[in-house]
Motif scaffolding. Structure first.
Motif, short mmCIF file in Angstrom:
data_model
loop_
_atom_site.label_atom_id
_atom_site.label_comp_id
_atom_site.label_asym_id
_atom_site.label_seq_id
_atom_site.Cartn_x
_atom_site.Cartn_y
_atom_site.Cartn_z
N PHE A 103 49.67 55.76 46.64
CA PHE A 103 49.72 56.02 45.28
C PHE A 103 48.14 56.24 44.70
N THR A 106 46.53 59.52 45.21
CA THR A 106 46.87 60.69 44.11
C THR A 106 46.32 60.26 42.71
N ARG A 107 45.87 59.13 42.67
CA ARG A 107 45.50 58.50 41.18
C ARG A 107 46.64 58.36 40.50
N TYR A 108 47.49 57.83 41.16
CA TYR A 108 49.14 57.70 40.53
C TYR A 108 49.52 58.67 39.58
N ARG A 109 49.37 59.85 39.99
CA ARG A 109 49.90 61.08 39.54
C ARG A 109 51.03 61.96 40.18
N SER A 110 51.20 61.44 41.50
CA SER A 110 52.26 61.92 41.92
C SER A 110 53.28 61.05 42.70
N TYR A 111 54.21 61.36 42.61
CA TYR A 111 55.64 60.39 43.18
C TYR A 111 56.70 61.42 44.00
N HIS A 112 56.20 62.41 44.65
CA HIS A 112 56.76 63.36 45.49
C HIS A 112 57.45 62.58 46.67
N VAL A 115 54.75 61.49 49.29
CA VAL A 115 53.80 60.72 48.69
C VAL A 115 54.48 59.33 49.05
#
Length: 192
Positions: A103, A106-112, A115
């Motif tokens: 996480f 992705t700098r805590y920006r993507s939760y697809h 990821v």
């Protein structure tokens, strides 16, 4: 946890307690598989022991959620009587750091899904490195150790990533997560 809301802390804690019990429940399954297939038997289902970190991070979308949930779950598991004792807390921390690293990438920006699967794979890699030294994998043949790692990574991707997402999405569809990041995302998708 400086900017965390109380409801986020409660959900993270509740998930950790529930999955501590799930983790304990899966120990006999791991022992059975290990008895049938040797040390590699555990690796087929090892992803179950990372799942809370992926679910908590996916629901809450907060830095530290993966690490904290896994650490709390391991602590509860020890308090409930896991025979590994306090060293299991360190194991939980290592697994949580592995998931957290995906996480953070992705700098805590993507939760697809990709990821979430990567988080399961990273938890598997971190736990494997820790286990290599803790469990004496060096005594096993190189090919066997490589197979253990590959199977654990697949288990992390599928059980923690794919199944973890399905569990969290199922919870979100019930409406109980409507005030959390995942619930809000689901509402936006439905409105589109």
């Amino acid at each position: 946890m400086k900017n965390w809301k109380l409801k986020e802390i409660v959900v993270l804690s509740a998930l950790s307690v529930v999955f501590a019990v799930v983790y304990l429940a899966f120990l006999p399954v791991g022992k059975l598989l290990s008895g049938l297939f040797g040390p590699i038997g555990y690796d087929f289902i090892f992803g179950i022991w990372f799942i809370v970190s992926i679910i908590a991070a996916y629901i809450l979308r907060r830095p530290g959620a993966a690490f904290l949930s896994e650490t709390i779950a391991a602590t509860i598991e020890v308090l409930l009587g896991n025979a590994s004792g306090p060293l299991l807390i360190v194991t939980g921390m290592v697994q949580g750091l592995g998931a957290e690293s995906a996480f953070a990438l992705t700098r805590y920006r993507s939760y697809h899904l990709s990821v979430l699967m990567l988080a399961g794979i990273m938890a598997a890699v971190f736990s494997f490195i820790w286990g290599y030294f803790q469990s004496g994998y060096a005594a096993l043949s190189g090919g066997y150790v490589a197979a253990m790692l590959i199977i654990r990574m697949i288990s992390g991707a599928l059980i923690s990533g794919v199944f973890g997402k399905a569990v969290a999405d199922g919870l979100a569809r019930t409406g109980v997560l409507s005030s959390f990041a995942l619930g809000r995302e689901l509402r936006k998708k439905r409105a589109s």
